[in-house]
Write a protein that holds these residues in place. Structure first.
Motif, PDB file in Angstrom:
ATOM      1  N   ALA A 174       0.824  -1.205   0.000  1.00  0.00           N
ATOM      2  CA  ALA A 174       0.000   0.000   0.000  1.00  0.00           C
ATOM      3  C   ALA A 174       0.861   1.259   0.000  1.00  0.00           C
ATOM      4  CB  ALA A 174      -0.936  -0.011   1.207  1.00  0.00           C
ATOM      5  N   ASP A 186      -1.131   4.354  -1.212  1.00  0.00           N
ATOM      6  CA  ASP A 186      -2.469   4.203  -0.638  1.00  0.00           C
ATOM      7  C   ASP A 186      -2.377   4.229   0.886  1.00  0.00           C
ATOM      8  OD1 ASP A 186      -5.047   3.444   0.138  1.00  0.00           O
ATOM      9  OD2 ASP A 186      -5.317   2.167  -1.637  1.00  0.00           O
ATOM     10  N   GLN A 219      -5.233   2.188   2.969  1.00  0.00           N
ATOM     11  CA  GLN A 219      -5.070   0.734   3.056  1.00  0.00           C
ATOM     12  C   GLN A 219      -3.891   0.363   3.951  1.00  0.00           C
ATOM     13  OE1 GLN A 219      -7.361  -1.260   2.006  1.00  0.00           O
ATOM     14  NE2 GLN A 219      -8.481   0.433   1.056  1.00  0.00           N
TER      15      GLN A 219
END
Length: 212
Positions: free
Chosen positions: A77, A82, A85
């Protein structure tokens, strides 16, 4: 008292399901790791997440196994930017802090620090975790990260009392990395240029030996 035929069938079916789930889990993790080796974290991430769901259905997958799967998920992630996440995976890993391989694990703290860095929401928590990564794992855990990150952390905290600089400092908790497997194991070994497992080296032990 004899076990009923239906109970025998149920036990056999349950064992077969466990075996099938473990096989599927191992295969999916292998595919995700392969994508990480190919520098494709965006495609690896959903596979790791699929594994998190799969491991809920097998008692053979231990808490330690889950922690390293969650760290692999958080790492993927982070590599594809991200933060949400990564936060989710690291938060789940933290619920298993009682295992002794979460707090103090230099990779865990590095990923937490990098996640805070991505969000830009808590500079204090970012520095605290990056500092813990450095103290627990030494400069090696930062190898391959963005240029200037390690220097920024080193400029804000002093090396331990027995060291003039961070150059030869190896960290006090590298042994918490010994459970790494798959892509993460390779990543860690590459950063330290040394094969797992790692042994905690206490300089005080050397002093005691010298006194004998």
């Amino acid at each position: 008292k004899f076990m009923s035929i239906s109970s025998i069938h149920f036990s056999t079916d349950a064992a077969h399901h466990q075996s099938s789930t473990m096989s599927s889990l191992a295969d999916t993790i292998s595919r995700a790791d392969h994508l990480m080796y190919s520098n494709d974290p965006a495609r690896a991430l959903p596979l790791y997440q699929e594994c998190i769901e799969l491991c809920k259905f097998t008692a053979q997958y231990t808490e330690v196994d889950r922690i390293w799967l969650l760290l692999a998920t958080a790492n993927a992630a982070v590599r594809c930017g991200d933060a949400k996440q990564s936060q989710d995976a690291l938060g789940m890993a933290y619920t298993m802090v009682h295992t002794g391989i979460v707090v103090g694990n230099p990779l865990f703290h590095l990923l937490v620090g990098l996640t805070y860095h991505m969000t830009g929401q808590d500079m204090e928590a970012e520095l605290e975790n990056l500092a813990r990564a450095l103290i627990c794992g030494g400069p090696g855990i930062f190898r391959g990260e963005s240029e200037g990150l390690l220097e920024s952390v080193q400029s804000r905290i002093r090396p331990p009392a027995d060291y003039d600089s961070w150059d030869h400092y190896e960290g006090v908790a590298r042994d918490t990395l010994n459970g790494a497997r798959g892509f993460l194991a390779s990543l860690i070994e590459e950063r330290y240029d040394q094969k797992l497992p790692y042994v905690f080296h206490d300089d005080d032990d050397d002093d005691d030996d010298d006194d004998d």
